[in-house]
Motif scaffolding. Structure first.
Motif, PDB file in Angstrom:
ATOM      1  N   VAL A 191       0.867  -1.178   0.000  1.00 19.51           N
ATOM      2  CA  VAL A 191       0.000   0.000   0.000  1.00 19.51           C
ATOM      3  C   VAL A 191       0.906   1.231   0.000  1.00 19.51           C
ATOM      4  O   VAL A 191       1.256   1.765   1.055  1.00 19.51           O
ATOM      5  CB  VAL A 191      -0.940   0.036   1.215  1.00 19.51           C
ATOM      6  N   PRO A 192       1.337   1.673  -1.176  1.00 13.73           N
ATOM      7  CA  PRO A 192       2.216   2.847  -1.209  1.00 13.73           C
ATOM      8  C   PRO A 192       1.473   4.128  -0.835  1.00 13.73           C
ATOM      9  O   PRO A 192       0.296   4.279  -1.150  1.00 13.73           O
ATOM     10  CB  PRO A 192       2.675   2.894  -2.672  1.00 13.73           C
ATOM     11  N   HIS A 193       2.171   5.024  -0.160  1.00 11.19           N
ATOM     12  CA  HIS A 193       1.630   6.343   0.163  1.00 11.19           C
ATOM     13  C   HIS A 193       1.892   7.272  -1.016  1.00 11.19           C
ATOM     14  O   HIS A 193       2.985   7.258  -1.593  1.00 11.19           O
ATOM     15  CB  HIS A 193       2.328   6.938   1.390  1.00 11.19           C
ATOM     16  N   LEU A 194       0.904   8.083  -1.333  1.00 12.02           N
ATOM     17  CA  LEU A 194       1.094   9.115  -2.357  1.00 12.02           C
ATOM     18  C   LEU A 194       0.755  10.460  -1.738  1.00 12.02           C
ATOM     19  O   LEU A 194      -0.398  10.743  -1.421  1.00 12.02           O
ATOM     20  CB  LEU A 194       0.206   8.848  -3.577  1.00 12.02           C
ATOM     21  N   ALA A 195       1.788  11.278  -1.517  1.00 15.94           N
ATOM     22  CA  ALA A 195       1.619  12.626  -0.978  1.00 15.94           C
ATOM     23  C   ALA A 195       1.456  13.577  -2.152  1.00 15.94           C
ATOM     24  O   ALA A 195       2.434  13.911  -2.840  1.00 15.94           O
ATOM     25  CB  ALA A 195       2.818  13.020  -0.117  1.00 15.94           C
ATOM     26  N   VAL A 196       0.237  14.007  -2.416  1.00 20.64           N
ATOM     27  CA  VAL A 196      -0.067  14.669  -3.684  1.00 20.64           C
ATOM     28  C   VAL A 196       0.627  16.019  -3.838  1.00 20.64           C
ATOM     29  O   VAL A 196       0.935  16.433  -4.962  1.00 20.64           O
ATOM     30  CB  VAL A 196      -1.589  14.812  -3.881  1.00 20.64           C
ATOM     31  N   ARG A 197       0.877  16.731  -2.747  1.00 19.05           N
ATOM     32  CA  ARG A 197       1.521  18.038  -2.868  1.00 19.05           C
ATOM     33  C   ARG A 197       2.997  17.922  -3.243  1.00 19.05           C
ATOM     34  O   ARG A 197       3.623  18.912  -3.614  1.00 19.05           O
ATOM     35  CB  ARG A 197       1.373  18.829  -1.564  1.00 19.05           C
ATOM     36  N   SER A 198       3.551  16.708  -3.132  1.00 16.18           N
ATOM     37  CA  SER A 198       4.943  16.500  -3.502  1.00 16.18           C
ATOM     38  C   SER A 198       5.121  16.261  -4.986  1.00 16.18           C
ATOM     39  O   SER A 198       6.255  16.248  -5.483  1.00 16.18           O
ATOM     40  CB  SER A 198       5.515  15.304  -2.721  1.00 16.18           C
ATOM     41  N   LEU A 199       4.023  16.037  -5.709  1.00 16.02           N
ATOM     42  CA  LEU A 199       4.113  15.828  -7.148  1.00 16.02           C
ATOM     43  C   LEU A 199       4.297  17.172  -7.844  1.00 16.02           C
ATOM     44  O   LEU A 199       3.586  18.132  -7.557  1.00 16.02           O
ATOM     45  CB  LEU A 199       2.847  15.148  -7.665  1.00 16.02           C
ATOM     46  N   THR A 200       5.225  17.229  -8.774  1.00 13.06           N
ATOM     47  CA  THR A 200       5.499  18.487  -9.466  1.00 13.06           C
ATOM     48  C   THR A 200       4.794  18.588 -10.815  1.00 13.06           C
ATOM     49  O   THR A 200       4.839  19.636 -11.450  1.00 13.06           O
ATOM     50  CB  THR A 200       7.010  18.674  -9.686  1.00 13.06           C
ATOM     51  N   GLU A 243       5.996  24.315  -6.041  1.00 14.68           N
ATOM     52  CA  GLU A 243       4.550  24.176  -6.188  1.00 14.68           C
ATOM     53  C   GLU A 243       4.209  23.297  -7.378  1.00 14.68           C
ATOM     54  O   GLU A 243       4.753  23.451  -8.470  1.00 14.68           O
ATOM     55  CB  GLU A 243       3.915  25.556  -6.361  1.00 14.68           C
ATOM     56  N   GLY A 244       3.311  22.336  -7.150  1.00 13.09           N
ATOM     57  CA  GLY A 244       2.884  21.425  -8.199  1.00 13.09           C
ATOM     58  C   GLY A 244       1.419  21.631  -8.542  1.00 13.09           C
ATOM     59  O   GLY A 244       0.776  22.572  -8.078  1.00 13.09           O
ATOM     60  N   PRO A 245       0.844  20.720  -9.328  1.00 10.41           N
ATOM     61  CA  PRO A 245      -0.523  20.902  -9.815  1.00 10.41           C
ATOM     62  C   PRO A 245      -1.604  20.523  -8.812  1.00 10.41           C
ATOM     63  O   PRO A 245      -2.762  20.871  -9.007  1.00 10.41           O
ATOM     64  CB  PRO A 245      -0.576  19.981 -11.037  1.00 10.41           C
ATOM     65  N   PHE A 246      -1.235  19.812  -7.732  1.00  8.59           N
ATOM     66  CA  PHE A 246      -2.239  19.308  -6.805  1.00  8.59           C
ATOM     67  C   PHE A 246      -2.056  19.912  -5.416  1.00  8.59           C
ATOM     68  O   PHE A 246      -0.954  19.944  -4.882  1.00  8.59           O
ATOM     69  CB  PHE A 246      -2.167  17.784  -6.709  1.00  8.59           C
ATOM     70  N   THR A 247      -3.149  20.376  -4.839  1.00  7.99           N
ATOM     71  CA  THR A 247      -3.108  20.931  -3.491  1.00  7.99           C
ATOM     72  C   THR A 247      -3.881  20.084  -2.496  1.00  7.99           C
ATOM     73  O   THR A 247      -3.775  20.297  -1.290  1.00  7.99           O
ATOM     74  CB  THR A 247      -3.696  22.356  -3.476  1.00  7.99           C
ATOM     75  N   ALA A 248      -4.672  19.121  -2.985  1.00  8.95           N
ATOM     76  CA  ALA A 248      -5.492  18.292  -2.107  1.00  8.95           C
ATOM     77  C   ALA A 248      -5.671  16.908  -2.713  1.00  8.95           C
ATOM     78  O   ALA A 248      -5.655  16.751  -3.950  1.00  8.95           O
ATOM     79  CB  ALA A 248      -6.862  18.936  -1.882  1.00  8.95           C
ATOM     80  N   ALA A 249      -5.857  15.913  -1.850  1.00 11.41           N
ATOM     81  CA  ALA A 249      -5.986  14.528  -2.311  1.00 11.41           C
ATOM     82  C   ALA A 249      -7.178  14.340  -3.239  1.00 11.41           C
ATOM     83  O   ALA A 249      -7.113  13.567  -4.204  1.00 11.41           O
ATOM     84  CB  ALA A 249      -6.093  13.598  -1.105  1.00 11.41           C
TER      85      ALA A 249
END
Length: 209
Positions: free
Chosen positions: A48-57, A88-94
């Motif tokens: 079950v990998p974690h995906l922290a969306v704000r870390s995506l560029t 800052e990337g394209p996503f601010t919320a899950a």
């Protein structure tokens, strides 16, 4: 840990098919999480990998992440907002990632969402459950089966009260209660304060043994 060598140690600790969560370490390359998750899955566990969306560029990074884990047969994902990024990337919320449709498109079927029994470190008091309900609804709309994984706490009362509020809000998905792992008091306090679970720290400090 993002050291793939630890995967072999899991064989003597957990039964095949056990869910093993793979963290997305703040500031790390998301590929580290992907690579460890794939190794865990190949070892016979359910990664079950974690995906922290704000870390995506970029949106490309999202597609790369989910396509690689999906190709490895991984169908579970823990989706969190994560810490504010340096870039800052394209996503601010899950919920924004859920609404892209990329998760189901690449084989993700089950999405774990974060629950905060003692409140969110940034959101106002009434926001976390409203946001959680929004994510649950979005997940179902996009063909995903949501469940909730809570932060750890050091006493039961806040969890019981929060769970009642969750059910009263009409959120009927399974809930998995977070439990702190073996660590020193100093480490537990540090992570508790960072994650916003300071309210029940009194239980830990009064009964440290």
């Amino acid at each position: 840990s993002h050291d793939i060598s630890v995967v072999e140690k899991l064989r003597g600790l957990y039964a095949p098919g056990t869910r093993v969560f793979v963290t997305f370490v703040p500031g790390s390359d998301y590929s580290d999480t992907v690579n460890v998750a794939i190794a865990v899955q190949k070892a016979g566990f359910r990664a079950v990998p974690h995906l922290a969306v704000r870390s995506l560029t970029s949106r490309t990074e999202l597609t790369d992440f989910v396509s690689r884990v999906g190709a490895a047969g991984i169908d579970h994902l823990l989706l969190i907002g994560g810490d504010p990024p340096k870039q800052e990337g394209p996503f601010t919320a899950a919920v924004e990632v859920i609404r892209t449709g990329e998760l189901a498109r690449h084989g993700i079927r089950h999405v774990a969402l974060a629950g905060h029994p003692e409140g969110h470190p940034v959101m106002k008091a009434d926001e976390p459950i409203r946001v959680l309900a929004e994510k649950v609804a979005a997940a179902r709309e996009h063909g995903l089966e949501p469940f909730i994984v809570t932060q750890f706490a050091f006493e039961a009362a806040p969890i019981a009260a929060w769970l009642k509020d969750v059910r009263d809000a009409g959120i009927d998905v399974p809930v998995r209660i977070g439990v702190a792992g073996p660590a020193s008091i100093t480490t537990l306090v540090k992570f508790a304060m960072r994650c916003g679970v300071g309210n029940s720290l009194r239980a830990l400090t009064k009964r440290p043994q």
